[in-house]
Design a protein around this motif. Structure first.
Motif, PDB file in Angstrom:
ATOM      1  N   UNK A  36       1.040  -1.133  -0.042  1.00  0.00           N
ATOM      2  CA  UNK A  36      -0.167   0.162   0.019  1.00  0.00           C
ATOM      3  C   UNK A  36       1.009   1.254  -0.163  1.00  0.00           C
ATOM      4  N   UNK A  37       0.195   2.147  -0.660  1.00  0.00           N
ATOM      5  CA  UNK A  37       1.203   3.549  -0.528  1.00  0.00           C
ATOM      6  C   UNK A  37       0.312   4.307   0.465  1.00  0.00           C
TER       7      UNK A  37
ATOM      8  N   UNK B  91       3.265  16.503   9.551  1.00  0.00           N
ATOM      9  CA  UNK B  91       3.230  16.256  11.061  1.00  0.00           C
ATOM     10  C   UNK B  91       3.360  14.688  11.340  1.00  0.00           C
ATOM     11  N   UNK B  92       3.349  14.066  10.102  1.00  0.00           N
ATOM     12  CA  UNK B  92       3.721  12.356  10.246  1.00  0.00           C
ATOM     13  C   UNK B  92       2.452  11.717  10.417  1.00  0.00           C
ATOM     14  N   UNK B  93       1.407  12.194  10.077  1.00  0.00           N
ATOM     15  CA  UNK B  93       0.024  11.555  10.263  1.00  0.00           C
ATOM     16  C   UNK B  93      -0.316  11.051   8.717  1.00  0.00           C
ATOM     17  N   UNK B  94      -0.728   9.796   8.407  1.00  0.00           N
ATOM     18  CA  UNK B  94      -1.116   9.281   7.296  1.00  0.00           C
ATOM     19  C   UNK B  94      -2.598   9.855   7.215  1.00  0.00           C
ATOM     20  N   UNK B  95      -2.449  10.585   5.705  1.00  0.00           N
ATOM     21  CA  UNK B  95      -3.693  11.356   5.067  1.00  0.00           C
ATOM     22  C   UNK B  95      -4.450  10.588   4.239  1.00  0.00           C
ATOM     23  N   UNK B  96      -3.975   9.291   3.713  1.00  0.00           N
ATOM     24  CA  UNK B  96      -4.441   8.713   2.244  1.00  0.00           C
ATOM     25  C   UNK B  96      -3.787   7.356   2.379  1.00  0.00           C
ATOM     26  N   UNK B  97      -4.451   6.403   1.571  1.00  0.00           N
ATOM     27  CA  UNK B  97      -3.833   5.166   1.260  1.00  0.00           C
ATOM     28  C   UNK B  97      -4.366   4.788  -0.295  1.00  0.00           C
ATOM     29  N   UNK B  98      -3.746   3.952  -0.875  1.00  0.00           N
ATOM     30  CA  UNK B  98      -3.833   3.358  -2.196  1.00  0.00           C
ATOM     31  C   UNK B  98      -3.108   2.031  -2.446  1.00  0.00           C
ATOM     32  N   UNK B  99      -3.906   1.073  -2.724  1.00  0.00           N
ATOM     33  CA  UNK B  99      -3.220  -0.276  -3.160  1.00  0.00           C
ATOM     34  C   UNK B  99      -2.115  -0.180  -4.202  1.00  0.00           C
TER      35      UNK B  99
END
Length: 78
Positions: free
Chosen positions: A4-5, A11-19
């Motif tokens: 997953x990307x 700030x180090x917070x994951x804001x989105x994801x995509x396979x």
């Protein structure tokens, strides 16, 4: 690795994801998926946005808490 990307804000917070299979193997591909305009990608890169390829276990550890609003980043911001 089919992973997953994850899109990480300054700030180090994951804001989105995509396979990965929907985007491709390069961080530039992932950045284009989240931010189509070149000028916006350049601005984000200068601001410290990052895109990392992670496996499912790492996604569970790092991305999931952020995406469901239960990460330490959000708690610190409140």
């Amino acid at each position: 690795m089919a992973g997953f990307w994850i899109r990480i804000n300054p700030d180090g917070c994951v804001d989105g994801s995509v396979h990965e299979k929907f985007v491709g193997p390069l961080a530039e591909d992932a950045h284009k998926e989240f931010t189509p305009r070149v000028a916006d990608r350049r601005r984000e890169a200068a601001q410290g946005w990052r895109h990392e390829l992670v496996d499912h276990a790492e996604w569970d550890r790092r991305a999931k808490p952020c995406l469901i609003g239960q990460c330490q980043h959000r708690k610190a911001a409140s």
